[in-house]
Design an enzyme around this catalytic site. Structure first.
Site, short mmCIF file in Angstrom:
data_model
loop_
_atom_site.label_atom_id
_atom_site.label_comp_id
_atom_site.label_asym_id
_atom_site.label_seq_id
_atom_site.Cartn_x
_atom_site.Cartn_y
_atom_site.Cartn_z
N GLU A 60 0.87 -1.14 -0.09
CA GLU A 60 0.06 0.06 0.00
C GLU A 60 0.88 1.39 -0.13
O GLU A 60 1.63 1.37 0.90
CB GLU A 60 -1.03 -0.18 1.12
N VAL A 61 0.97 2.03 -1.09
CA VAL A 61 1.81 3.21 -1.06
C VAL A 61 0.71 4.21 -0.75
O VAL A 61 -0.14 4.68 -1.22
CB VAL A 61 2.39 3.52 -2.51
#
Ligand code: NAI
Length: 723
Positions: free
Chosen positions: A472-473
């Site tokens: 998850e950026v």
């Protein structure tokens, strides 16, 4: 075929372009090359099948042809599988069965061809590709690591439908065949040779020559074929093999996935009769599965994972910085995992911790992962050493100046994270990206005093990093697109599905999980048995129950996250009061063998925990469905809020994130596909009922109410271009 599918094919394959080309060699060998025009990989759909059929007919009229070599014209791909778009256009079980029967017919003709056909396999040979080569008389594979063989159909909720369930076990035996069909895993050439799946393995450069030699030897009868097939021993214990296969599938899938069970049935009944009858059984199962909800959902998940590579959360054309050197801060559970997967991808990693002792643990972790792979035969000893050489430990910031990306995974403590960011910024280059692996702290808070907040973002990995497929950026308003692209491209390079989300406490994944975990603890507080809560959620489709998960993550870690979420969102996210007593009791979960479960040999619920709860709460039985409703709708409601607030760019990202990061059941398609299936109106009704019984925390999100009113499904929404 649906109109959109037709349109796709029409665009990709102009009427004149052919997928199969022929070249007659002077030795009488016809070399046939499959190269589907306009596509990166070969897939087989109706047009290819038609060409193949015409080719086989043609062979009957060509006495000059002694035999055929079938090879691929793509660089590193033989045949990736059947054309999924064609398969998603199937509208009824009968249509699916007919499609399968017609493809089986063509491959049956290939198998019975007048002359020997030899498959020269280089690159991935999967699904319909493997089924095609199973109908060739001889199979040679290149020893290249890109050459892999398998039938991944179960991952899409179907079974191999062009003879795979019949020819595989007949070729390699029941146990080996079932293993490939039920796991969907692929094997490299050497392993395929051992099991008899291929007949010969040669270097890529020798492939064509070896294949032509095989054709000529087979044509003049000088090459003998020995295939393992179903042994006498296996025949004797058939009932045991199938009942074991069934129970192991049921133990893993809890009956949620019909495809593996159908595959077992097809193999069992099919191998007890003729191939012709077996193929009919296979086609019937294929037809039914092809239009099942489970298959539709799994296919949608597959398309979503493809789609997020293209619409990735930053403007198209953004230049990512290529990561040659990575620096990792913190050699603990997460830092060592991140370092391990990165050296695996060929990146040089500088690993920093506060002490040599901690570094030693981190390095040991990496070595253990590689040694395990060596033991399983997928790495050579020198490859283990080469990987370890890419990993260099340090207790200071030396070497950081040359890093392209820094990922910090120090303790979950805001002040500490700010301090290491400041220290790092003092030594790194101007175009180096700084990422935090925090699981809940807002990136904006960490970057508050940053010198270059435009290159600070979150890279939220999941534990264990080697296994969990999501990254998850997390980007703030200030994060530059090139920095986002750098993190996302790097994430894909190390094999992760990447979603880009907007900053906020808990981002998407930890935030959606928060109310779900709280609700599980609350049920125990209200008198539910630990194992009853976990079993209810496993029955819903999660791989582990929430309380077992809390033990894995660490109850202390969970408590920290809960505090951050409550601070950000208030009462709605408040953990039940009793959780404080559990933490105070020194229960950390699996890491100190004390949590909701005890771990002395066999894991079992720790009933002494009940004594820590408010006195006087009697243990009582809860309806599994009620427990599922409370937990699942808490999750769905929070996921919907994340979309409403723009934390999530699209329902698609919400589905991918929940499935690959949190174990949300893939067969349900993810939280937003599941909401679409239930209907927003129904979801709002359930939430309102839960709010009336259990409190305001269940008040439905505004976006759910909107969708309930309009009747629009979530999956109509297009992804926003920027987070
Ligand atoms: P851990 O306790 O296993 O490792 C932290 C490491 O950081 C320790 O080895 C410690 O010595 C080191 N450290 C502390 N101060 C340092 C400094 N100034 N310089 C260099 N190293 C320093 O913790 P874990 O579980 O690896 O967590 C690290 C981060 O990852 C936390 O922010 C956590 O929230 C996050 N995270 C944890 C997940 C999990 O499942 N445990 C999942 C996703 C994120």
């Amino acid at each position: 075929m649906s109109d959109p599918a037709k349109a796709v094919l029409a665009k990709a394959v102009p009427a004149t372009a052919r997928a199969l080309t022929q070249e007659m060699r002077s030795d009488g060998v016809l070399v046939v090359t499959l190269d589907v025009p306009g596509e990166k990989v070969n897939t087989i759909g109706r047009p290819v099948m038609e060409e193949l059929d015409a080719l086989i007919t043609d062979l009957d009229a060509r006495p000059d042809v002694k035999g055929v070599v079938l090879r691929s014209g793509k660089a590193d791909n033989f045949i990736a599988g059947a054309d999924i778009k064609e398969f998603t256009a199937i509208r009824s079980a009968l249509e699916g069965e007919t499609l399968s029967r017609s493809a089986q017919g063509v491959l049956g003709r290939l198998e019975a061809a007048r002359v020997p056909v030899v498959a020269a396999i280089h690159g991935s040979c999967l699904g319909g590709g493997l089924e095609t080569v199973l109908c060739c008389r001889y199979r040679i594979a290149s020893d290249d690591p890109k050459t892999v063989l398998g039938v991944p159909e179960v991952n899409l909720g179907i079974i191999p439908g062009i003879g795979g369930t019949q020819r595989l076990p007949r070729l390699v035996g029941l146990a080996a065949g079932l293993d490939l069909i039920l796991t969907g895993r692929s094997v490299k050439a050497t392993r395929a040779l051992k099991s008899g799946l291929v007949d010969e393995v040669v270097p890529p450069a020798a492939l064509l020559t070896a294949a032509r030699r095989a054709v000529l030897d087979l044509a003049d009868g000088t090459r003998r074929l020995e295939r393992p097939g179903i042994s006498l021993g296996e025949r004797l214990i058939r009932p045991v093999i199938f009942s074991k296969a069934r129970s192991s599938v049921l133990a893993k899938t809890h009956g949620h996935y019909p495809a593996p069970l159908a595959a077992i049935d097809a193999v069992q009944r099919g191998t007890a009769t003729s191939l012709a009858e077996g193929l009919k059984i296979e086609a019937r199962h294929f037809g039914e599965l092809s239009v099942s909800d489970v298959s539709r959902n799994l296919v949608s998940v597959f398309f979503a994972t493809q789609d997020i590579k293209k619409d990735a959360g930053y403007p198209e054309g953004t230049r990512a910085r290529e990561v040659h050197k990575l620096a990792v801060l913190g050699a603990g559970l997460m830092g060592s995992g991140i370092a391990t997967v990165s050296v695996e991808a060929g990146v040089d990693v500088r690993l920093k911790d506060a002490s040599f002792e901690a570094l030693g643990r981190g390095l040991r972790h990496a070595r253990e992962v590689f040694e395990e792979r060596r033991r399983r035969g997928s790495l050579k000893p020198r490859e283990v050493d080469r990987r370890m050489q890419r990993l260099s430990p340090t207790v200071d910031y030396s070497g950081f100046r040359r890093a392209d990306l820094v990922i910090e995974a120090v303790f979950e403590d805001l002040d500490l994270k700010r301090r290491v960011l400041a220290e790092t910024e003092a030594v790194i280059a101007d175009d180096c990206v700084f990422a935090s692996n925090t699981s809940s702290l807002p990136i904006g808070d960490i970057a508050r005093d940053a010198r270059h907040p435009n290159r600070v973002l979150g890279m939220h990995f999941f534990s264990p990093v080697e296994k969990m497929p999501l990254l998850e950026v997390v980007v703030t308003q200030e994060t530059d697109a090139w920095a986002t692209a750098t993190a996302a491209v790097f994430g894909r390079r190390i094999g992760k599905h990447v979603i880009v989300v907007r900053d906020g406490a808990g981002f998407y994944t930890s935030r959606a999980l928060g109310p779900y975990m709280n609700e599980a603890a609350r049920l125990v507080e209200e008198g539910a048995a630990i194992e009853a809560v976990d079993q209810a959620m496993v029955a819903f489709g999660f791989p582990v129950g929430p309380l077992a998960l809390m033990d894995e993550v660490g109850i202390d870690v969970g408590a920290k996250v809960a505090k951050i979420l409550m601070h950000a969102f208030g009462e709605r996210m408040a953990p039940p009061v009793a959780m404080a007593a559990v933490v105070e009791d020194g229960r950390l979960g699996r890491k100190n063998k004390r949590g909701f479960y005890v771990y002395d040999g066999k894991k079992r619920p720790d009933e002494t925990i009940y004594a820590l709860l408010p006195s006087g709460t009697p243990r009582r039985t809860f309806d599994a469905r009620d427990m599922q409703d409370r937990l699942v709708f808490a999750f769905l409601n929070e996921a919907a809020r994340c979309l409403e607030e723009g934390i999530l760019r699209s329902p698609r990202d919400g589905d991918v994130g929940a499935i690959f990061g949190l174990g949300f059941p893939a067969f349900r398609g993810g939280p937003f596909r599941y909401l679409d299936k239930l209907g927003a109106r129904f979801a709002v009704e359930v939430l309102e009922r839960l709010a009336a019984h259990h409190g305001e925390r269940f008040r439905p999100a505004a976006i759910l109410v909107d969708h309930a009113r309009s009747g629009a499904p979530f999956h109509d929404q297009r992804a926003r271009t920027a987070p």
